[in-house]
Write a protein that holds these residues in place. Sequence first.
Motif, PDB file in Angstrom:
ATOM      1  N   THR A   1      43.199  37.389  38.543  1.00  0.00           N
ATOM      2  CA  THR A   1      43.374  38.752  38.972  1.00  0.00           C
ATOM      3  C   THR A   1      44.250  38.735  40.184  1.00  0.00           C
ATOM      4  O   THR A   1      44.073  38.127  41.194  1.00  0.00           O
ATOM      5  CB  THR A   1      42.235  39.502  38.906  1.00  0.00           C
ATOM      6  OG1 THR A   1      42.377  41.051  39.246  1.00  0.00           O
ATOM      7  CG2 THR A   1      41.572  38.938  39.821  1.00  0.00           C
ATOM      8  N   THR A   2      44.946  39.978  40.233  1.00  0.00           N
ATOM      9  CA  THR A   2      45.565  40.176  41.596  1.00  0.00           C
ATOM     10  C   THR A   2      44.959  41.263  42.375  1.00  0.00           C
ATOM     11  O   THR A   2      45.173  41.634  43.572  1.00  0.00           O
ATOM     12  CB  THR A   2      47.215  40.518  41.482  1.00  0.00           C
ATOM     13  OG1 THR A   2      47.117  41.748  40.572  1.00  0.00           O
ATOM     14  CG2 THR A   2      47.828  39.527  40.738  1.00  0.00           C
ATOM     15  N   GLU A   3      43.797  41.834  41.895  1.00  0.00           N
ATOM     16  CA  GLU A   3      43.269  42.592  42.537  1.00  0.00           C
ATOM     17  C   GLU A   3      42.321  42.092  43.658  1.00  0.00           C
ATOM     18  O   GLU A   3      41.608  40.847  43.894  1.00  0.00           O
ATOM     19  CB  GLU A   3      41.848  43.235  41.613  1.00  0.00           C
ATOM     20  CG  GLU A   3      40.882  43.994  42.056  1.00  0.00           C
ATOM     21  CD  GLU A   3      39.814  44.317  41.197  1.00  0.00           C
ATOM     22  OE1 GLU A   3      38.531  44.795  41.678  1.00  0.00           O
ATOM     23  OE2 GLU A   3      39.863  44.021  40.001  1.00  0.00           O
ATOM     24  N   LYS A   4      42.367  42.856  45.021  1.00  0.00           N
ATOM     25  CA  LYS A   4      41.700  42.290  46.161  1.00  0.00           C
ATOM     26  C   LYS A   4      40.432  42.932  46.148  1.00  0.00           C
ATOM     27  O   LYS A   4      39.978  43.920  45.998  1.00  0.00           O
ATOM     28  CB  LYS A   4      42.423  42.763  47.406  1.00  0.00           C
ATOM     29  CG  LYS A   4      43.725  42.137  47.758  1.00  0.00           C
ATOM     30  CD  LYS A   4      44.171  42.660  49.115  1.00  0.00           C
ATOM     31  CE  LYS A   4      45.419  41.643  49.453  1.00  0.00           C
ATOM     32  NZ  LYS A   4      45.805  41.874  50.688  1.00  0.00           N
ATOM     33  N   ARG A   5      39.418  41.929  46.446  1.00  0.00           N
ATOM     34  CA  ARG A   5      38.035  42.205  46.363  1.00  0.00           C
ATOM     35  C   ARG A   5      37.560  42.499  47.721  1.00  0.00           C
ATOM     36  O   ARG A   5      37.819  41.848  48.869  1.00  0.00           O
ATOM     37  CB  ARG A   5      37.166  41.060  46.002  1.00  0.00           C
ATOM     38  CG  ARG A   5      37.337  40.732  44.559  1.00  0.00           C
ATOM     39  CD  ARG A   5      36.283  39.792  43.871  1.00  0.00           C
ATOM     40  NE  ARG A   5      34.967  40.263  44.290  1.00  0.00           N
ATOM     41  CZ  ARG A   5      34.059  39.212  44.363  1.00  0.00           C
ATOM     42  NH1 ARG A   5      34.047  38.078  44.031  1.00  0.00           N
ATOM     43  NH2 ARG A   5      32.678  39.748  44.708  1.00  0.00           N
TER      44      ARG A   5
ATOM     45  N   ARG B   1      37.751  39.235  56.725  1.00  0.00           N
ATOM     46  CA  ARG B   1      39.055  39.630  55.962  1.00  0.00           C
ATOM     47  C   ARG B   1      40.073  39.782  57.116  1.00  0.00           C
ATOM     48  O   ARG B   1      39.936  40.746  57.896  1.00  0.00           O
ATOM     49  CB  ARG B   1      38.951  40.695  54.975  1.00  0.00           C
ATOM     50  CG  ARG B   1      38.091  40.327  53.786  1.00  0.00           C
ATOM     51  CD  ARG B   1      38.458  41.288  52.655  1.00  0.00           C
ATOM     52  NE  ARG B   1      39.645  41.545  52.371  1.00  0.00           N
ATOM     53  CZ  ARG B   1      40.330  40.757  51.349  1.00  0.00           C
ATOM     54  NH1 ARG B   1      39.620  39.744  50.670  1.00  0.00           N
ATOM     55  NH2 ARG B   1      41.525  40.857  51.162  1.00  0.00           N
TER      56      ARG B   1
ATOM     57  N   ASP C   1      38.712  33.303  47.568  1.00  0.00           N
ATOM     58  CA  ASP C   1      39.185  34.727  47.150  1.00  0.00           C
ATOM     59  C   ASP C   1      40.318  34.949  48.182  1.00  0.00           C
ATOM     60  O   ASP C   1      41.497  35.550  47.752  1.00  0.00           O
ATOM     61  CB  ASP C   1      38.225  35.770  47.494  1.00  0.00           C
ATOM     62  CG  ASP C   1      37.451  36.154  46.065  1.00  0.00           C
ATOM     63  OD1 ASP C   1      37.730  35.610  45.135  1.00  0.00           O
ATOM     64  OD2 ASP C   1      36.274  36.759  46.462  1.00  0.00           O
TER      65      ASP C   1
ATOM     66  N   ALA D   1      43.517  32.904  47.043  1.00  0.00           N
ATOM     67  CA  ALA D   1      43.960  33.308  45.758  1.00  0.00           C
ATOM     68  C   ALA D   1      45.037  34.669  45.812  1.00  0.00           C
ATOM     69  O   ALA D   1      45.653  34.649  45.053  1.00  0.00           O
ATOM     70  CB  ALA D   1      42.767  33.802  44.791  1.00  0.00           C
ATOM     71  N   HIS D   2      44.490  35.412  46.884  1.00  0.00           N
ATOM     72  CA  HIS D   2      45.089  36.597  47.146  1.00  0.00           C
ATOM     73  C   HIS D   2      46.129  36.581  48.534  1.00  0.00           C
ATOM     74  O   HIS D   2      46.838  37.513  48.777  1.00  0.00           O
ATOM     75  CB  HIS D   2      44.139  37.824  47.324  1.00  0.00           C
ATOM     76  CG  HIS D   2      43.276  38.086  46.239  1.00  0.00           C
ATOM     77  ND1 HIS D   2      43.621  38.554  44.929  1.00  0.00           N
ATOM     78  CD2 HIS D   2      42.076  37.754  46.118  1.00  0.00           C
ATOM     79  CE1 HIS D   2      42.556  38.616  44.258  1.00  0.00           C
ATOM     80  NE2 HIS D   2      41.603  38.218  44.666  1.00  0.00           N
TER      81      HIS D   2
ATOM     82  N   SER E   1      45.831  36.075  51.536  1.00  0.00           N
ATOM     83  CA  SER E   1      45.476  36.722  52.703  1.00  0.00           C
ATOM     84  C   SER E   1      45.023  35.535  53.936  1.00  0.00           C
ATOM     85  O   SER E   1      44.818  34.500  53.734  1.00  0.00           O
ATOM     86  CB  SER E   1      43.912  37.536  52.569  1.00  0.00           C
ATOM     87  OG  SER E   1      44.357  38.476  51.787  1.00  0.00           O
TER      88      SER E   1
END
Length: 103
Positions: free
Chosen positions: A2-6, A67, A97, A100-101, A103
Amino acid sequence: MTTEKRHDLTAVCRAAQKGWVLQVVQQGSAQPVAERELHQWPDWPEFPPDAAAAAGCELVMLGYMIRPDTVTPDSLIGWHRVPNERAWSATVATFADLQAHGS
């Protein structure tokens, strides 16, 4: 993938009877997903920059990082005061995470 940021994990560093307690909690849950008692920490009346940096190191040892997109000029290395408590909180993520994103 998924490209959604948690943004559903929060670290809270709270003054305890002796020292401090660092917890990582998921939004909507009262149970910590990770916790570390920091009995060796001094009884700081406030949360100085040294404590913010040390809490960040403790988070890394637990497998989390603050983050980068939440570090703002009004934060203390990403930590924000919890109103009406002797505590500070920061939005965190796992290493996976963040990787994957991008960041």
